[in-house]
Design a protein around this motif. Structure first.
Motif, PDB file in Angstrom:
ATOM      1  N   SER A   1      16.503 -87.633  18.677  1.00  0.00           N
ATOM      2  CA  SER A   1      15.461 -88.471  19.274  1.00  0.00           C
ATOM      3  C   SER A   1      15.570 -89.784  18.517  1.00  0.00           C
ATOM      4  O   SER A   1      15.227 -89.857  17.332  1.00  0.00           O
TER       5      SER A   1
ATOM      6  N   CYS B   1      11.992 -86.983  14.087  1.00  0.00           N
ATOM      7  CA  CYS B   1      12.050 -85.533  14.257  1.00  0.00           C
ATOM      8  C   CYS B   1      13.509 -85.129  14.441  1.00  0.00           C
ATOM      9  O   CYS B   1      14.401 -85.979  14.431  1.00  0.00           O
TER      10      CYS B   1
ATOM     11  N   TYR C   1       6.041 -76.945  24.337  1.00  0.00           N
ATOM     12  CA  TYR C   1       6.269 -78.385  24.443  1.00  0.00           C
ATOM     13  C   TYR C   1       6.641 -78.713  25.894  1.00  0.00           C
ATOM     14  O   TYR C   1       7.135 -77.850  26.649  1.00  0.00           O
TER      15      TYR C   1
ATOM     16  N   HIS D   1       3.052 -84.893  14.280  1.00  0.00           N
ATOM     17  CA  HIS D   1       4.332 -84.674  14.937  1.00  0.00           C
ATOM     18  C   HIS D   1       5.487 -84.658  13.949  1.00  0.00           C
ATOM     19  O   HIS D   1       5.553 -85.498  13.059  1.00  0.00           O
TER      20      HIS D   1
HETATM   21  O1  PXL Z   1       9.827 -81.944  16.581  1.00  0.00           O
HETATM   22  C1  PXL Z   1      10.344 -81.131  17.573  1.00  0.00           C
HETATM   23  C2  PXL Z   1      10.980 -81.937  18.664  1.00  0.00           C
HETATM   24  C3  PXL Z   1      12.316 -82.252  18.574  1.00  0.00           C
HETATM   25  N1  PXL Z   1      12.959 -82.951  19.543  1.00  0.00           N
HETATM   26  C4  PXL Z   1      12.287 -83.383  20.623  1.00  0.00           C
HETATM   27  C5  PXL Z   1      10.921 -83.129  20.760  1.00  0.00           C
HETATM   28  C6  PXL Z   1      10.248 -82.379  19.772  1.00  0.00           C
HETATM   29  C7  PXL Z   1       8.834 -82.075  19.918  1.00  0.00           C
HETATM   30  O2  PXL Z   1       8.153 -82.476  20.803  1.00  0.00           O
HETATM   31  O3  PXL Z   1      10.275 -83.599  21.820  1.00  0.00           O
HETATM   32  C8  PXL Z   1      13.023 -84.136  21.690  1.00  0.00           C
END
Ligand code: PXL
Length: 277
Positions: free
Chosen positions: A13, A18, A119, A214
């Protein structure tokens, strides 16, 4: 200390602190050679941004794995996090079988749900596919919501030790080996980690700061894997990971503009100190 090589498989991402943008720096800081396999590229994570882009890299995975195999590359552990499809889950299983070294560990964070809900983008078929990965892994790191979904247990906001013990027993009878259950709270204002190594359980309680920050699951899991792969006992690794995660959340609180993630970077020197490196 032996120089270990780990493979982590999760999405990138690009913005959002994350998955791989957290796992790579934390695992590297722990002293592991960290190889990555990006399962997808998203402009942001899916937890609150609107209109994010999503490039699925599933079709690239088999060729990457074949190349590594032809080069004789092996990993001391394969650690998977957020995955985007049942097909990707099957590839993670295959890669672990082919490319984990002898005695190499399979570590799975079934990142798919929190606070009683899946999610965005996940469904029951995904949960079913995740079961096959989780219940063949050496170490799993679910939160309570994920543990409930993996075992068909009713999710509860409030619970007692008997409920948690029942949840762990259900995971074990479904095939789980070592379970690191996160977000286990027996008192207001505190939460903790329950480490279950084949039925032997230890609990580490720590401060609860904010609900639903998050990316904290990814920070905890990566910090745990980094500590544990360095040869530390499971409970010590869980303590280090929990203390580091709490520190990161504390460093983010009070900045409402930073709603989408946790400022884990500023705590990296403390994490390295906790590891005694
Ligand atoms: O943090 C977990 C995570 C990882 N990658 C993506 C996410 C999430 C949690 O929503 O959307 C794309």
């Amino acid at each position: 200390m032996a120089y270990k090589r780990i493979l982590t498989i999760q999405d990138i991402s690009c913005v959002g602190q994350c998955s791989l943008t957290v796992a790579l720096p934390i695992l590297s800081a722990s002293g592991l050679e960290t190889c990555i396999l990006p399962s997808a590229v998203l402009s942001t994570h899916t937890g609150g941004f609107k209109g994010y882009t999503f490039r699925d890299l599933t079709d690239d995975i088999p060729g990457i794995a074949d190349h590594w195999e032809s080069e004789g590359i092996k990993f001391d552990a394969v650690y998977s996090g957020y995955l985007g499809s049942a097909r990707q889950i099957a590839y993670v299983k295959d890669i672990t079988k082919r490319l984990a070294s002898e005695g190499g560990l399979s570590i799975v964070d079934p990142a798919m749900a929190d606070n009683g809900r899946l999610y965005v983008g996940f469904d029951q078929d995904f949960v079913e596919a995740m079961k096959s990965l989780v219940f063949s892994a050496d170490i799993i790191l679910p939160n309570i919501t994920e543990a409930c979904m993996l075992t068909g247990t009713e999710y509860r906001e409030s619970y007692d030790r008997a409920y948690i013990d029942g949840l762990l027993e259900s995971l074990e009878s479904a095939g789980a080996s070592t379970v690191i259950l996160t977000g286990v709270s027996f008192a207001p204002g505190s939460t903790g980690v329950l480490v279950d190594e084949k039925g032997v359980r230890s609990y580490y309680e720590h401060r609860k700061i904010a609900k639903g920050c998050h990316g904290t699951g990814d920070i905890f899991a990566s910090a745990f894997v980094g500590a544990m792969m360095g040869g530390r006992p499971l409970i010590d690794s869980a303590k280090i990971a929990a203390d580091y995660t709490v520190l990161c959340i504390e460093g983010t609180q009070g900045d409402p503009g930073h709603w989408y993630g946790v400022k884990f970077e500023q705590g990296l020197p403390d994490y390295i100190r906790m590891l005694g490196l």
